[in-house]
Design a protein around this motif. Structure first.
Motif, PDB file in Angstrom:
ATOM      1  N   TRP A  39      49.119  47.130  40.495  1.00 47.92           N
ATOM      2  CA  TRP A  39      49.381  46.872  41.948  1.00 47.92           C
ATOM      3  C   TRP A  39      51.260  46.548  41.897  1.00 47.92           C
ATOM      4  CZ3 TRP A  39      46.054  47.937  44.928  1.00 47.92           C
ATOM      5  CH2 TRP A  39      44.531  47.825  44.495  1.00 47.92           C
ATOM      6  N   THR A  78      44.479  36.392  44.308  1.00 46.69           N
ATOM      7  CA  THR A  78      43.691  37.111  43.304  1.00 46.69           C
ATOM      8  C   THR A  78      43.567  36.709  42.180  1.00 46.69           C
ATOM      9  OG1 THR A  78      43.463  38.904  45.001  1.00 46.69           O
ATOM     10  CG2 THR A  78      42.195  39.372  42.877  1.00 46.69           C
ATOM     11  N   ASP A 179      45.235  42.814  43.875  1.00 46.61           N
ATOM     12  CA  ASP A 179      46.288  41.846  42.989  1.00 46.61           C
ATOM     13  C   ASP A 179      46.120  41.460  41.805  1.00 46.61           C
ATOM     14  OD1 ASP A 179      48.213  42.664  44.837  1.00 46.61           O
ATOM     15  OD2 ASP A 179      48.244  41.021  45.829  1.00 46.61           O
ATOM     16  N   GLY A 200      39.063  36.636  40.221  1.00 41.00           N
ATOM     17  CA  GLY A 200      38.027  37.428  40.351  1.00 41.00           C
ATOM     18  C   GLY A 200      37.465  37.842  41.714  1.00 41.00           C
ATOM     19  N   ALA A 201      36.320  38.182  42.039  1.00 41.76           N
ATOM     20  CA  ALA A 201      36.028  38.858  43.485  1.00 41.76           C
ATOM     21  C   ALA A 201      35.999  37.651  44.321  1.00 41.76           C
ATOM     22  CB  ALA A 201      34.743  39.660  43.425  1.00 41.76           C
ATOM     23  N   ARG A 208      29.725  33.600  38.688  1.00 41.88           N
ATOM     24  CA  ARG A 208      30.066  35.161  38.525  1.00 41.88           C
ATOM     25  C   ARG A 208      31.340  35.494  37.728  1.00 41.88           C
ATOM     26  NH1 ARG A 208      34.352  39.223  39.423  1.00 41.88           N
ATOM     27  NH2 ARG A 208      33.223  41.054  40.036  1.00 41.88           N
ATOM     28  N   GLY A 210      33.636  38.702  36.227  1.00 44.31           N
ATOM     29  CA  GLY A 210      33.733  40.327  36.317  1.00 44.31           C
ATOM     30  C   GLY A 210      34.367  40.928  35.097  1.00 44.31           C
ATOM     31  N   ASP A 211      34.960  42.093  35.374  1.00 37.24           N
ATOM     32  CA  ASP A 211      35.121  42.828  34.169  1.00 37.24           C
ATOM     33  C   ASP A 211      36.628  42.311  33.608  1.00 37.24           C
ATOM     34  OD1 ASP A 211      36.854  43.299  36.785  1.00 37.24           O
ATOM     35  OD2 ASP A 211      37.869  45.012  35.644  1.00 37.24           O
ATOM     36  N   SER A 212      37.311  41.683  34.027  1.00 37.69           N
ATOM     37  CA  SER A 212      38.649  41.380  33.770  1.00 37.69           C
ATOM     38  C   SER A 212      38.896  40.629  32.279  1.00 37.69           C
ATOM     39  CB  SER A 212      39.768  40.462  34.837  1.00 37.69           C
ATOM     40  OG  SER A 212      39.676  41.298  35.877  1.00 37.69           O
ATOM     41  N   GLY A 232      39.789  45.911  40.806  1.00 36.71           N
ATOM     42  CA  GLY A 232      38.943  46.338  41.613  1.00 36.71           C
ATOM     43  C   GLY A 232      37.650  45.688  41.421  1.00 36.71           C
ATOM     44  N   LEU A 233      36.610  46.477  41.833  1.00 37.57           N
ATOM     45  CA  LEU A 233      35.368  45.893  41.866  1.00 37.57           C
ATOM     46  C   LEU A 233      34.677  45.902  40.500  1.00 37.57           C
ATOM     47  CD1 LEU A 233      33.146  44.799  43.728  1.00 37.57           C
ATOM     48  CD2 LEU A 233      32.294  46.975  43.893  1.00 37.57           C
ATOM     49  N   GLY A 234      34.742  44.737  39.553  1.00 42.58           N
ATOM     50  CA  GLY A 234      34.437  44.639  38.314  1.00 42.58           C
ATOM     51  C   GLY A 234      33.222  45.100  37.917  1.00 42.58           C
TER      52      GLY A 234
HETATM   53  C1  SD4 Z   1      36.956  41.290  39.403  1.00 43.83           C
HETATM   54  N1  SD4 Z   1      38.270  43.048  38.883  1.00 43.83           N
HETATM   55  O1  SD4 Z   1      36.537  40.113  39.157  1.00 43.83           O
HETATM   56  C2  SD4 Z   1      38.545  41.787  39.312  1.00 43.83           C
HETATM   57  C3  SD4 Z   1      38.838  41.716  40.736  1.00 43.83           C
HETATM   58  C4  SD4 Z   1      40.209  42.523  40.754  1.00 43.83           C
HETATM   59  O2  SD4 Z   1      41.974  42.882  41.778  1.00 43.83           O
HETATM   60  O3  SD4 Z   1      40.562  43.269  39.885  1.00 43.83           O
HETATM   61  N2  SD4 Z   1      40.895  42.236  41.792  1.00 43.83           N
HETATM   62  O4  SD4 Z   1      36.043  42.172  39.572  1.00 43.83           O
END
Ligand code: SD4
Length: 323
Positions: A39, A78, A179, A200-201, A208, A210-212, A232-234
């Motif tokens: 970003w 975020t 972000d 996270g999301a 929950r 995520g991937d991070s 993005g969408l983890g």
């Molecule tokens: C997630 N990947 O928790 C993270 C969210 C994210 O920018 O990247 N937001 O899914």
């Protein structure tokens, strides 16, 4: 054989990428130090990382210092302080860090601590484990001297109150999952490190993750090859082991941009096979190889990143996209 056939150029990086193990590393131009972060909003984070790198510092210190800027920024909704809460109003944080030796640390579902990335580093350096979760992670952080504080800002609370009126979980592409900072750096000594940190999301279920903070999904480094991280969408990143996949693709000869594109394509293909809409799905990847070539790619329009090296300064890059 013409040695130029051994070299591929990173489409974004413009730096030759060694694709054949026969070539010796000192025959190619290596761009270092360098830092790349997800970003364009990460300009101040890149500055902080660059300060460390330019003075000959350690890539791991650079990525920690860099992402901490975003963790402390209440306007980044975020990451860290000021992050959007889960659907019950709790700000819960995920982060991981990885160094040039392949050592790593992570915290997941951490509450009340502004700098999860530093706690993740402590997990890596001070414990026999790689990941701590929830209450245990917080207890460890407090023992390490971190202070507990409320991370829910009035702005984030208002946004949550507004969301509660509909309570619809439909992440808005490039806005609500936007972000998270993933940062990769190569220092003057050629050491690669990476960090990834997020709240996270937005409006996720309580608990929950995520991937991070997942090594191989949100972040991966192989010092022999390079590094990658995701935003993005983890859930989609985890299902395709995104960052580990990118590093493996680079090992097989892909440029950083080609590898990011292929990883994004896997997500698109999987969803197409299952006839699932990708309307609400954004994933963006960045990658940096051990020679300082870099690349990025997104599923949807709107993903961008920021690179800092002596050649380009602190430059925004709008990533190519599949859809
Ligand atoms: C997630 N990947 O928790 C993270 C969210 C994210 O920018 O990247 N937001 O899914």
């Amino acid at each position: 054989m013409d040695r130029r056939k051994f070299l591929k150029t990173g489409l974004l990086g413009g730096v030759p990428f060694l694709t054949n193990g026969c070539d010796s590393i000192d025959t190619i131009k290596i761009s270092k130090p360098i830092v790349i972060a997800t970003w364009h909003t990460s300009d101040d984070a890149n500055e902080a990382a660059w300060d460390v790198l330019e003075s000959g510092g350690y890539a791991l210190d650079a990525v920690e210092a860099g992402v901490k800027v975003e963790e402390a920024d209440p306007n980044n909704m975020t990451v860290g302080y000021g992050g959007r809460p889960d659907r019950e109003g709790n700000v819960t944080l995920d982060a991981c860090i990885m160094d040039e030796k392949g050592d790593c640390g992570a915290v997941v579902f951490l509450k009340d601590i502004m700098h999860p990335i530093s706690v993740a580093r402590k997990v890596m350096e001070e414990t026999p484990h790689i990941m701590l979760a929830g209450e245990g992670a917080k207890q460890f952080a407090l023992e390490q001297g971190f202070e507990a504080q409320n991370l829910l800002t009035p702005k984030a609370e208002q946004a949550w109150q507004k969301w509660l009126k509909t309570s619809e979980y439909k992440p808005v592409v490039n806005i609500e999952n936007h972000d998270t900072i993933g940062m990769l750096a190569l220092d003057k000594e050629g050491r690669l490190s990476g960090a990834c940190t997020t709240s996270g999301a937005a409006w996720k279920m309580h608990g929950r993750v995520g991937d991070s903070p997942i090594i191989g999904a949100g972040l991966f480094i192989d010092p022999e090859v390079g590094a990658a991280c995701a935003t993005g969408l983890g859930e989609e990143v985890v299902k395709t082991a995104g960052s580990a996949l990118i590093v493996e693709l680079m090992r097989q000869g892909s440029t950083p941009e080609e590898a990011c594109k292929e990883a994004a394509q896997r997500i698109v293909d999987r969803n197409k096979r299952e006839n699932r809409s990708l309307k609400n799905t954004q994933v963006g990847y960045i990658a940096l190889n051990k020679n300082g070539a870099y690349g990025a790619y997104g599923i949807q329009k709107g993903f961008n990143c920021r690179v800092y090296n002596t050649e380009v300064g602190n430059q925004r890059i709008d990533a190519k996209h599949l859809i």
